[in-house]
Enzyme design. Structure first.
Site, short mmCIF file in Angstrom:
data_model
loop_
_atom_site.label_atom_id
_atom_site.label_comp_id
_atom_site.label_asym_id
_atom_site.label_seq_id
_atom_site.Cartn_x
_atom_site.Cartn_y
_atom_site.Cartn_z
CG ASP A 93 -0.30 -0.18 2.67
OD1 ASP A 93 1.09 0.61 2.43
OD2 ASP A 93 -0.90 0.03 3.38
CG ASP A 268 -5.52 -5.50 2.14
OD1 ASP A 268 -5.54 -5.48 3.78
OD2 ASP A 268 -6.25 -4.81 1.10
#
EC number: 2.4.2.29
Length: 385
Positions: A93, A268
């Site tokens: 991320d 996720d």
């Protein structure tokens, strides 16, 4: 990275991601769930153990790995794969979500975000360009653009300003990614809160910039489930069908099923690992809270249908005992099981799509956990499927 859409069953999509890595080609079968390795480790697990659960790709956290151990030590090892000894694909991320979760410790400007390092207290600056540079050093196979995660609740005007700044940051992320000549994949992140017209603008502009995949961000931040489902139903058909779709930070097993029902390919969440450490275990017919005293003398396996190391070797009474004694092994065995549960669920989903019986699977799944199937408003994708 290559994405191949192999099959659809209703809105559910069956695909494959292919990554060329130094140790060869890696395939990720989708829909896929990515365990979270925030600090370069899935808590308590070796990379081999994570792979044995069926995980094909991991998520790493740019923000935390930048603060500790930092870019220099990462470069000295090679990259994050070498540092943590996971040689399969890694998605990172951008750090945006962590920065925005700092609340009053951060100040958002057009150029980026100024914030107080939660570890050292020093002032730090993170921008789209800096995020791309950190992720380049991490060797991320999938790089995420730097964006502002719009909070919930947010007014239309705030969500609009936030989404528009995220679009400007998306372009800056794309430009810096290209300048670095990064050979890996870059995903855009769709924002706009719970407002469909803002989500529409976000998707259109991101597609104009051009990315290798598209994530739906700013969900699972406190909004009602109905809003999450509505936004997914609205957004997914507008994402190019030949690109993977990633729902960030989601979620519970039923959230994965609902995401796939609406056309999502990748997920996720920290839930399976965090819940495992708190004795909250996912099983075929729902949840086992292993701290409950009723398991003190229960000599049955945690889940008779599960093939994980924990279920094949230990009883609920043993897991209860380990938890009561605060033994590290308890958290590890629980984590092995929860991650395997999630990977088994994804494998069942993929098989059901392959066999054109995903709708039947959804009914069976909800029957097993004793819940009603949520309504699905979405018509079957047609115009760009």
């Amino acid at each position: 990275m290559k994405y191949e859409l192999k099959k659809t069953n209703g809105n559910a999509r069956r695909g494959r991601l292919t990554f060329s890595r130094p140790k060869g080609e890696y395939h990720v079968e989708t829909p896929a769930f990515m365990p979270v390795g925030t600090y370069g480790t899935v808590k308590g697990m070796t990379p081999e153990e994570v792979a044995q659960t069926g995980a094909q790709i991991l998520l790493g956290n740019t923000f935390h790995l930048w603060l500790r151990p930092g870019q220099e030590i990462m470069r000295q090892h090679g990259d994050l794969h070498d540092f943590m000894q996971w040689h399969g694909p890694i998605l990172t991320d951008s750090g945006g979500f962590q920065v925005f979760s700092l609340g009053k410790l951060r100040k958002i400007k057009e150029e980026g975000v100024y914030f107080q390092n939660p570890i050292s207290g020093e002032k730090v600056f993170l921008s789209p360009e800096k995020s791309m540079e950190i992720q380049y050093d991490l060797g991320s196979d999938i790089v995420m653009i730097f964006d502002e995660c719009t909070p919930y609740p947010a007014t239309f005007d705030y969500a609009k300003q936030s989404m528009e700044m995220s679009l400007r940051w998306a372009k800056r992320s794309r430009d810096r990614f290209d300048e670095l000549q990064n050979p890996n994949a870059l995903f855009g992140i769709i924002q706009g809160g719970v407002y469909e017209e803002l989500r529409k603008v976000s998707v259109e502009k991101l597609v104009e910039i051009g990315f290798d995949g598209y994530a739906v961000g700013g969900l699972a931040v406190g909004e009602p489930k109905e809003d999450m489902h509505r936004i997914l139903e609205y957004v997914c058909p507008q994402i190019p069908a030949d690109k993977p779709r990633y729902l960030m930070g989601v979620g519970k097993p039923e959230d994965l099923v609902e995401g796939v029902r609406r056309g999502i390919d990748m997920f996720d969440c920290v839930m399976p690992t965090r819940n495992a450490r708190n004795g909250h275990l996912f099983v075929t017919n729902g949840i086992v809270k292993i701290r409950n005293a009723k398991y003190r003398n229960d000599i049955s396996p945690l889940d008779p249908e599960c093939d994980c190391y924990t279920c094949k070797n230990y009883t609920k009474a043993y897991l209860y005992h380990l938890d009561k004694c605060g033994e590290i092994l308890g958290a590890r065995l629980n984590t092995i099981h929860n991650l395997r549960y999630y990977q088994r669920l994804m494998a069942e989903i993929r098989q059901a799509i392959d066999e054109d019986r995903f709708d039947d699977f959804v009914v069976e799944f909800y029957q097993r956990i004793g819940k009603e199937v949520p309504p699905l408003q979405l018509a079957k994708e047609g115009e760009n499927a």
